[in-house]
Design a protein around this motif. Structure first.
Motif, mmCIF file in Angstrom:
data_model
loop_
_atom_site.group_PDB
_atom_site.id
_atom_site.type_symbol
_atom_site.label_atom_id
_atom_site.label_comp_id
_atom_site.label_asym_id
_atom_site.label_seq_id
_atom_site.Cartn_x
_atom_site.Cartn_y
_atom_site.Cartn_z
ATOM 1 N N THR A 313 41.889 21.853 36.636
ATOM 2 C CA THR A 313 42.423 20.643 35.991
ATOM 3 C C THR A 313 43.592 20.042 36.760
ATOM 4 N N ARG A 315 44.948 17.657 39.517
ATOM 5 C CA ARG A 315 44.419 16.450 40.157
ATOM 6 C C ARG A 315 45.349 15.993 41.285
ATOM 7 N N ASP A 319 43.267 17.583 50.530
ATOM 8 C CA ASP A 319 42.006 18.231 50.886
ATOM 9 C C ASP A 319 42.225 19.542 51.629
ATOM 10 N N GLN A 405 34.697 21.492 38.387
ATOM 11 C CA GLN A 405 35.536 20.336 38.059
ATOM 12 C C GLN A 405 36.133 19.696 39.310
ATOM 13 N N LEU A 406 36.564 20.516 40.260
ATOM 14 C CA LEU A 406 37.116 19.959 41.491
ATOM 15 C C LEU A 406 36.027 19.327 42.359
ATOM 16 N N SER A 407 34.825 19.893 42.310
ATOM 17 C CA SER A 407 33.727 19.356 43.131
ATOM 18 C C SER A 407 33.234 18.015 42.617
ATOM 19 N N MET A 408 33.339 17.782 41.322
ATOM 20 C CA MET A 408 32.865 16.517 40.769
ATOM 21 C C MET A 408 33.702 15.335 41.268
ATOM 22 N N GLU A 409 34.926 15.587 41.727
ATOM 23 C CA GLU A 409 35.795 14.513 42.188
ATOM 24 C C GLU A 409 35.980 14.502 43.697
ATOM 25 N N ASN A 410 35.469 15.522 44.411
ATOM 26 C CA ASN A 410 35.667 15.617 45.854
ATOM 27 C C ASN A 410 34.358 16.052 46.479
ATOM 28 N N SER A 411 33.683 15.147 47.155
ATOM 29 C CA SER A 411 32.380 15.462 47.737
ATOM 30 C C SER A 411 32.496 16.480 48.865
ATOM 31 N N HIS A 446 26.391 15.242 44.777
ATOM 32 C CA HIS A 446 27.214 15.420 45.964
ATOM 33 C C HIS A 446 26.561 16.328 47.008
#
Length: 959
Positions: A313, A315, A319, A405-411, A446
């Motif tokens: 969680t 944000r 990278d 959760q982190l993968s859904m926002e960072n390809s 992704h």
């Protein structure tokens, strides 16, 4: 209305007469001791000779905490007096506990007086336990008066004064009170004094984070979190002391400190933080992320699980720190990288080599402290690797969820973490495997699956758990594969697994449907292999009922929708099979311009005008039914013809089957009601029972019904209730002329139940008509007037008044067709209807029958029941467990709010000895909670029952 009628009806059938003079009635009243039982116990406190007796009395008071409003003040006064004279601290603690219970539960209690009394009692108290309980009582009572800011500040000051106590329990209670009751104003309304005061409170709480007792330190950090949740801004200056608490010896402190680090990192992400070397500065959110990653290696399992959850969680992390969580290589401890020239200059300055020009220039350049030497990698290095390899299931589950959760926002992170998530498919715990499968499904947009990854994924298809297999089918349908070989591997493994688990047929169909739509270009070179097309020879025609061939056909046909190049490759039997599948499974096979459907544009135009055409058909069928100038006989014949045509329409057009079935069922009820009322011997009981069931179907089996249509249905049900009352009263009158008392009693109870049902239905109908804004029909108006005027009438008189109204009433109005109406229905897949196997079991014991059913358009799945009907007319309604209801297809909720569910359960059957095998009917029903009547809740069948032949055999005695 219903209560009056029920009272009068009960008076009719329960009145008894006695000869002789009337007996004299006595009214006995038990005078309370003081006003209530709890007040009586309080009055006995003065007579207690020991502390044990007083404690027992106080326990009895807390068990029966019922005071009259006039007794509350007196009881509080006596409890306070006993508190001051009591020497035992346990009794004093219980008295303060009672103060909070009285203030929260007794309606006549004055909370301000209780708070004043509690503050007065603990002012000179020496027992730590009593003071802690007093502060807890103040906290509970203060929450009820949180709007009084002056009182809240007074309580906060009381807690601040008691913070000097040496007991950790008192300190924790005081810190909790200050965080919960400190008045917080909205930020625009704060003055400079308020801001300074709030900063002082935060500083005070922060100072107690350095207390000697770990419980006080934990409560101090928790109080800061509570203040933040209530809207008070936490200063950035607390970051350093909170980070120092991450190395605390006690896990409770480290756990709360982690939450505060995460909170400050997300609140001030762009603030700069200087590292230990004194030169490097990084963003606060990155530093917080690194410190949370370090907690993944904590000794305490709850701390490790919490750290993994907080990582997911967080944000705005850079990278390079995100990617380092998936790499176990040693870090540079976040030091700044230097060039060779800078390193050489540093070497010269440090004196690592001697020039001979200065004295002692070959001395060691730097002294290293023992604590600075780190043998293991720290920070973010390999944090998720450690979390995914943890020995506890809770930590691995939290790590999988965080990676998702982190993968859904960072390809980029999603691509890097793919291998780690795929490895979790081999976890020993099913919940972890399911979480990994679901995570891969959510990040499918992704990622692209490679061959080596598919080998692990496809190996998990052999799992015994149906949840894992269906989850893998959803995941494979959502993901994209890299090459033609990967797709070929998937299809071959899916077909092989289908032979092992035939019950996965529907899930497999949906999987290959989505795979074909997403990989049209990869299916094209494999079309000839999948369909067994040879360039020179005619191959044998496959069996269209073969599940493996159906899977291949669904895959190819869905791919052909996006790649029309493969259409010329289809052979003649393939086109015929497409037509068959298009008719039987239109939700799985798309429309293609082949075979009888070559005119695609024509079909599309028909689809667009289908709505208006169906509306015209409805209007044509129902146009003369509501014509009052026609005779009733003609209208009834037209209604019967309309019912037949609507039933045929529901079979021909599945999209409007709900509206057609609704209107046809309404017409059938009107016909059946008219036939029952015109019967020579009164309404038959079986006809009224069927009418009641059909009305319940109209009320509860259909969704998308407007308020106006619902009002029409309820007005029709009112007529059916009136007919049931008339029939019940006639049966009661016929039974009263007989000689048996049992029949007379049963008939009287039936009449009472019918009268109560009629009045209750009328009350509900009145509310429905008012909310819908619909004018009631003449019969409904007459019934309302009769019920309001004849409150003194008995059921027989009510039936005599309603009967002429019902016979003279015109036919009910058929509601206008609404094409958005959908019907809830069920289909039983297993057991099969043509199953002739006889289930034999010992009489008196139970046997299980596997039931698989699909229920569509159900409003509340918890209302589903499995109905088991035995040959001796014994009927059981079984409630399936909640985890036996699974979502059907990939979407759980329809556009109208209903749900499509799949029922997988075991139906338990038990009975006595039978002489020969007999059939037991199993069906899926909907439980209807119909209030107002005395009968059991009725069931609305959603499908035709399936018969299972069973043979209970006698138990063999002896050897």
């Amino acid at each position: 209305m219903a209560a009056v009628l029920k009272k009068r009806a009960l008076a009719e059938y329960n009145k008894s007469f006695q000869d002789g003079p009337a007996s004299k009635k006595l009214h006995l009243v038990k005078k309370p001791l003081i006003g209530s039982s709890a007040a009586a116990f309080v009055g006995l406190l003065e007579k207690c000779k020991s502390s044990d007796e007083a404690l027992q009395l106080l326990l009895r008071i807390s068990d029966c905490l019922q005071f009259q409003e006039s007794d509350v003040e007196e009881a509080i006064k006596k409890l306070s007096e006993h508190f001051q004279s009591e020497e035992e601290s346990v009794v004093r603690v219980k008295i303060l506990w009672l103060f909070s219970d009285i203030g929260l539960e007794c309606p006549g209690a004055n909370l301000n007086n209780l708070i004043d009394e509690t503050i007065h009692l603990i002012k000179n108290e020496t027992s730590h336990k009593v003071i802690a309980q007093g502060v807890a009582t103040l906290s509970k009572l203060g929450n009820k008066l949180s709007e009084d800011k002056i009182l809240m500040m007074r309580l906060v000051n009381v807690a601040r004064d008691n913070l000097k106590d040496t007991s950790h329990q008192v300190k924790c209670r005081c810190l909790q009170l200050m965080s919960e009751l400190y008045p917080i104003c909205p930020e625009p309304d704060r003055t400079m004094e308020m801001t300074a005061e709030s900063d002082a409170i935060v500083k005070l709480l922060g100072d107690y984070s350095n207390a000697e007792d770990a419980r006080v330190r934990c409560e101090a950090f928790q109080s800061l979190l509570t203040l933040h949740e209530r809207g008070l801004t936490i200063s950035f200056d607390l970051y350093d002391p909170v980070c120092a608490a991450l190395s605390d010896d006690y896990e409770i402190v480290r756990e709360v400190a982690l939450k505060l680090v995460w909170l400050l990192g997300n609140k001030y992400p762009e603030n700069s933080v200087t590292l230990q070397d004194g030169e490097t500065t990084i963003r606060l959110v990155d530093d917080a992320f690194i410190r949370i990653c370090s907690a993944v290696n904590d000794l305490y399992m709850q701390v490790r699980a919490l750290s993994c959850s907080l990582l997911g969680t967080t944000r705005g992390v850079s990278d390079r720190f995100l990617l380092q969580t998936l790499d176990k290589q040693l870090m540079s401890n976040m030091k700044k990288k230097r060039t060779a020239h800078e390193r050489g200059a540093e070497l010269v300055r440090s004196g690592a080599w001697a020039s001979g020009r200065r004295w002692a220039d070959d001395a060691p350049g730097q002294l290293i402290e023992q604590a600075d030497v780190q043998l293991l990698p720290g920070g973010a290095a390999g944090a998720f690797v450690h979390g995914l390899e943890d020995e506890f299931m809770e930590v691995r589950t939290a790590a999988v969820e965080a990676v998702c959760q982190l993968s859904m926002e960072n390809s980029v992170f999603a691509t890097t973490s793919l291998d780690f998530l795929v490895d979790m498919f081999n976890d020993e715990i099913e919940d972890v495997r399911l979480r990994a499968i679901d995570s891969l499904t959510r990040i499918s947009h992704h990622i692209v699956l490679r061959e080596d990854q598919l080998e692990i994924i496809l190996g998990a298809l052999e799992d015994y758990s149906m949840d894992v297999r269906e989850g893998l089918h959803r995941m494979l349908g959502s993901c994209t594969v890299a090459s033609k070989t990967c797709l070929e591997m998937c299809v071959d493994k899916i077909l092989e697994n289908l032979k092992r688990y035939p019950q996965d047929k529907r899930s497999t169909f949906r999987c290959v449907q989505r795979m074909g739509s997403k990989h049209a270009t990869l299916v094209l070179p494999l079309t000839t292999r999948f369909l067994a097309v040879h360039p020179f020879f005619d191959m044998p025609e496959p069996d269209v009922e073969d599940p493996s061939y159906m899977c291949v056909l669904i895959l190819v046909l869905n791919a052909a929708q996006h790649c029309t190049t493969m259409l010329p490759l289809f052979e003649e039997h393939t086109v015929k099979h497409y037509t068959y599948l298009r008719d039987t499974m239109p939700h799985l096979v798309p429309h293609l311009p082949i075979g009888d459907a070559k005119q695609s544009r024509g079909e599309k135009s028909e689809a667009t005008i289908d709505d208006s055409a169906v509306r015209r058909f409805f209007d044509t069928v129902l146009q003369h039914i509501d014509n009052v100038t026609l005779s009733t006989t003609v209208r009834l014949k037209m209604l019967q013809s309309a019912e037949e045509q609507l039933n045929k329409l529901s079979e021909m057009e599945p999209l409007v089957s709900g509206a057609a079935n609704f209107t046809a069922l309404f017409a059938r009820c009107v016909l059946a009601l008219h036939t029952a009322l015109t019967a020579a011997r009164g309404p038959p009981s079986h006809a009224l029972q069927q009418l009641t069931t059909d009305c319940l179907r109209l009320q509860y089996q259909f969704s998308g019904v407007t308020e106006q249509e619902n009002a029409c249905v309820w007005q029709l049900a009112l007529r059916v209730s009136a007919a049931r009352l008339i029939a019940a009263v006639e049966n009661a009158a016929a039974a009263s002329t007989g000689t048996g008392n049992t029949g007379n009693t049963a008939s009287g109870a039936a009449a009472l139940s019918a009268a109560a049902a009629l009045t209750h239905h009328a009350e509900l109908l009145d509310r429905i008509l008012a909310s819908a804004g619909v004018e009631p029909d003449p019969f409904t108006i007459a019934v309302f007037q009769q019920l309001s005027q004849s409150a003194e009438h008995k059921p027989s008189a009510l039936a005599r008044a309603v009967q002429p109204l019902l016979l003279c009433a015109p036919l009910p109005v058929i509601p206008k067709p609404n094409l958005k109406i959908r019907m809830c229905s069920a289909s039983i897949i297993e057991p099969a209807t043509d199953n002739d196997t006889v289930l034999r079991f010992c009489a008196g014991l139970i046997t299980g029958v596997a039931l698989e059913a699909e229920v569509v358009r159900v409003k509340d799945p918890s209302a589903l029941r499995v109905r088991v009907a035995y040959p001796d007319t014994c009927v059981h309604a079984l409630v399936p467990p909640r985890d036996h209801l699974r979502p059907l297809d990939h979407t759980n909720t329809n556009d109208d709010g209903t749900q499509d569910v799949r029922l997988l359960t075991k139906v338990l059957i038990s009975h006595g000895v039978w002489t020969e095998p007999c059939g037991v009917d199993i069906s899926v029903c909907l439980a209807v909670e119909e209030a107002g009547g005395r009968d059991a809740a009725p069931l609305v069948e959603l499908c035709r029952p399936v018969r299972v032949t069973v043979a209970p055999k006698p138990i063999k005695r002896g050897i």
